[in-house]
Design an enzyme around this catalytic site. Structure first.
Site, short mmCIF file in Angstrom:
data_model
loop_
_atom_site.label_atom_id
_atom_site.label_comp_id
_atom_site.label_asym_id
_atom_site.label_seq_id
_atom_site.Cartn_x
_atom_site.Cartn_y
_atom_site.Cartn_z
N SER A 1 12.76 -0.25 -0.19
CA SER A 1 13.84 -0.28 1.03
C SER A 1 14.23 -1.78 1.54
O SER A 1 14.61 -0.90 2.70
CB SER A 1 13.66 1.00 1.02
OG SER A 1 12.77 1.71 1.82
N GLY B 1 0.55 -1.28 0.10
CA GLY B 1 0.36 0.32 0.31
C GLY B 1 0.70 1.33 0.36
O GLY B 1 0.20 2.51 0.19
#
Length: 198
Positions: A106, A37
């Protein structure tokens, strides 16, 4: 020849740039698995802040790989360089007085710490989209999990490449149990509480 490169100081300070926009610059760093999301909530937050009159800029992982980072692959080394570049760009935008929103998987704690160190205390806000991998895989909006399970994609985070969850994120969100609106409301409340927006 780095000794020949000298930092050029600007006459307009970052504080003056932020003051002219009547806001406090910061970086909201969305991290999480594919399908957690990140992009959806980051986009919705960007719209919500813009509609309130704040000056923002959204950096999205896929978009950046079409330009600034199109020369990078998905090896651990390339992922680190991708995040390093985004961190530096984000810092430039906050120096301009903007509220920056970034959405990148990341996956490595060390890379996120590297970016955090670029910012004054309190300006780097780690938003961990703590959505279970089962929910991410059920969504699979780009069909990537299916391809990774078949072996068509290598080094896919959560399947054959690790994801290191943040140790102490400023904000933790599970988009499998909260609507997009609830996620945005929680982030707005955090920014207000921190007096980054009013």
């Amino acid at each position: 020849m780095t000794e020949d490169i000298v930092w050029h100081h600007h006459k307009v300070s970052r504080a003056e740039r932020a003051s002219s926009k009547k806001q406090k610059p910061c970086l909201l760093w969305f991290t999480g698995l594919s399908g957690s999301g990140k992009s959806t909530v980051a986009n919705a937050l960007d719209v919500a802040l813009f509609e309130r009159g704040y000056h923002t800029f959204l950096l999205d992982g896929d978009n950046v790989r079409h330009g600034l980072c199109k020369d990078l692959g998905f090896s651990d080394k390339d992922r680190e360089e991708n995040i390093r570049r985004i961190g530096e760009v984000s810092k430039l935008f906050t120096d301009a007085g903007l509220i920056v929103i970034s959405a990148f998987i990341s996956p490595f704690n060390a890379d996120r710490r590297m970016v955090r160190k670029l910012f004054p205390a309190g300006e780097f806000i780690e938003v961990f989209m703590d959505t279970p991998i089962q929910a991410c895989e059920q969504r699979d909006p780009k069909g990537l999990y299916e391809k990774a399970r078949r072996g068509d994609i290598k080094n896919f985070t959560g399947i054959d490449s690790p994801y290191e969850a943040p140790e102490r994120p400023e904000v933790r969100i599970d988009s499998s149990t909260s609507s997009v609106e609830q996620c945005v409301d929680a982030l707005i409340a955090y920014l207000v509480h921190r007096e980054l927006i009013s």
